[in-house]
Design an enzyme around this catalytic site. Structure first.
Site, PDB file in Angstrom:
ATOM      1  NE  ARG A 103      -2.214   1.000   3.789  1.00 30.94           N
ATOM      2  CZ  ARG A 103      -2.892   1.437   4.841  1.00 30.94           C
ATOM      3  NH1 ARG A 103      -4.197   1.477   4.820  1.00 30.94           N
ATOM      4  NH2 ARG A 103      -2.280   1.805   5.940  1.00 30.94           N
ATOM      5  CB  THR A 107      -1.827   7.277  -3.124  1.00 31.66           C
ATOM      6  OG1 THR A 107      -1.250   5.958  -3.254  1.00 31.66           O
ATOM      7  CG2 THR A 107      -0.895   8.296  -3.771  1.00 31.66           C
ATOM      8  CG  ASP A 199       3.233  -1.769   9.157  1.00 30.61           C
ATOM      9  OD1 ASP A 199       3.368  -2.978   8.859  1.00 30.61           O
ATOM     10  OD2 ASP A 199       3.270  -0.869   8.322  1.00 30.61           O
ATOM     11  CG  ASP A 202       6.946  -2.348   9.474  1.00 27.23           C
ATOM     12  OD1 ASP A 202       7.590  -2.897   8.559  1.00 27.23           O
ATOM     13  OD2 ASP A 202       6.602  -1.158   9.434  1.00 27.23           O
TER      14      ASP A 202
HETATM   15  C1  PRP Z   1      -0.859  -3.868   5.025  1.00 27.52           C
HETATM   16  C2  PRP Z   1      -1.736  -5.067   5.316  1.00 27.52           C
HETATM   17  C3  PRP Z   1      -2.666  -5.078   4.141  1.00 27.52           C
HETATM   18  C4  PRP Z   1      -2.839  -3.624   3.835  1.00 27.52           C
HETATM   19  C5  PRP Z   1      -4.186  -3.226   4.361  1.00 27.52           C
HETATM   20  O1  PRP Z   1       0.110  -4.203   4.108  1.00 27.52           O
HETATM   21  O2  PRP Z   1      -1.043  -6.264   5.470  1.00 27.52           O
HETATM   22  O3  PRP Z   1      -2.135  -5.776   3.014  1.00 27.52           O
HETATM   23  O4  PRP Z   1      -1.812  -2.927   4.521  1.00 27.52           O
HETATM   24  O5  PRP Z   1      -4.478  -1.943   4.027  1.00 27.52           O
HETATM   25  P1  PRP Z   1      -5.645  -1.564   3.020  1.00 27.52           P
HETATM   26  O6  PRP Z   1      -6.839  -2.339   3.471  1.00 27.52           O
HETATM   27  O7  PRP Z   1      -5.800  -0.087   3.252  1.00 27.52           O
HETATM   28  O8  PRP Z   1      -5.227  -1.874   1.637  1.00 27.52           O
HETATM   29  P2  PRP Z   1       1.233  -3.179   3.574  1.00 27.52           P
HETATM   30  O9  PRP Z   1       0.722  -2.447   2.362  1.00 27.52           O
HETATM   31  O10 PRP Z   1       1.691  -2.315   4.711  1.00 27.52           O
HETATM   32  O11 PRP Z   1       2.366  -4.114   3.023  1.00 27.52           O
HETATM   33  P3  PRP Z   1       3.344  -5.090   3.836  1.00 27.52           P
HETATM   34  O12 PRP Z   1       2.497  -6.139   4.489  1.00 27.52           O
HETATM   35  O13 PRP Z   1       4.200  -5.682   2.773  1.00 27.52           O
HETATM   36  O14 PRP Z   1       4.097  -4.276   4.834  1.00 27.52           O
HETATM   37  N1  URA Z   2      -1.979  -2.078   7.556  1.00 31.09           N
HETATM   38  C1  URA Z   2      -1.515  -2.406   8.778  1.00 31.09           C
HETATM   39  O1  URA Z   2      -0.550  -3.160   8.898  1.00 31.09           O
HETATM   40  N2  URA Z   2      -2.132  -1.886   9.857  1.00 31.09           N
HETATM   41  C2  URA Z   2      -3.193  -1.067   9.762  1.00 31.09           C
HETATM   42  O2  URA Z   2      -3.729  -0.613  10.798  1.00 31.09           O
HETATM   43  C3  URA Z   2      -3.654  -0.729   8.471  1.00 31.09           C
HETATM   44  C4  URA Z   2      -3.038  -1.267   7.382  1.00 31.09           C
END
Ligand code: PRP
Ligand code: URA
Length: 208
Positions: A103, A107, A199, A202
């Site tokens: 994400r 944006t 997160d 992370d």
């Molecule tokens: C996080 C989470 C989802 C997304 C949710 O991933 O694991 O995939 O955000 O957010 P949304 O519903 O607003 O799309 P992230 O994009 O942070 O990627 P990552 O798991 O690789 O860190």
């Molecule tokens: N992705 C995450 O990991 N945590 C949140 O709260 C939203 C999106």
């Protein structure tokens, strides 16, 4: 309109307390996310169809039942990976696809960087797995890609959702049932779920 199931089960809530607590370290966080993945699986699979088979017990011949359809687990990378082992322990015959999405922090739009699925995904029951249903941009995009592969029996499985995410996912994919361990209050201005767990990627992989 799709079905929304919020587990709200005492055992799951107990583990969610650990997952939400900011003092919980990477090891315990990862283990708890996987365990909740396993516990949720009982509810997700409650209405799976089975077919009769004839087997012999040590005593006599009898009819037993096995799952009728192939199951495919599709974690959304990265955080979805954290729930896969727990679900796979319960459905060891499941195949696993992968979809890489991140994400954009400004944006909040999803960007696809990887997709690989089993050949028979179109005939399978597909569990799209991602702990966080925030704006639902990631889940909606992943499901769109999986539908392009011909899949028609798709369920979303997550840990924490919010009303905004559920509303969008139901609007864009009204045929996809949603299973969550917990439903939280709202999204903040940065697109994080409140109270949420921070997160998830992370915290699973120790990248912050
Ligand atoms: C996080 C989470 C989802 C997304 C949710 O991933 O694991 O995939 O955000 O957010 P949304 O519903 O607003 O799309 P992230 O994009 O942070 O990627 P990552 O798991 O690789 O860190
Ligand atoms: N992705 C995450 O990991 N945590 C949140 O709260 C939203 C999106």
């Amino acid at each position: 309109m799709s079905k929304v199931v919020i587990l709200n089960h005492p055992l799951i809530n107990h583990k969610m307390a650990k997952i939400r607590d900011k003092r919980t370290g990477t090891k315990e966080f990862r283990e708890s996310v996987s365990e909740v993945g396993g516990l949720i699986t009982y509810e997700i699979t409650r209405d799976f169809s089975t077919k009769p088979i004839t087997i012999e017990t040590p005593i006599c011949e009898t009819t037993a039942y096995e799952l009728e359809k192939q199951v495919v687990i599709v974690p959304i990378l990265r955080a979805g990976l954290g729930m896969v082992e727990g679900i796979h322990n319960i459905i060891p015959t499941a195949k696993i696809g992968h979809i890489g999405l991140y994400r954009d922090e400004e944006t909040l739009q999803p960007h696809v960087y990887y997709a690989k699925f089993p050949k028979d995904i179109a005939q399978s029951t597909v569990l799209v797995v991602d702990p966080m249903l925030a704006t639902a941009g990631s889940a909606a995009k992943a499901i769109e890609i999986i539908k392009q592969k011909g899949a028609t029996d798709i369920r979303y499985v997550g840990l924490v959702g919010c009303p905004e995410g559920i509303e969008r996912l139901q609007r864009e994919h009204p045929d996809v049932s949603i299973y969550l361990a917990a439903l939280d209050s709202h999204l903040n201005e940065q697109g994080y779920i409140v109270p949420g767990l921070g997160d998830c990627g992370d915290r699973l992989f120790g990248t912050k």
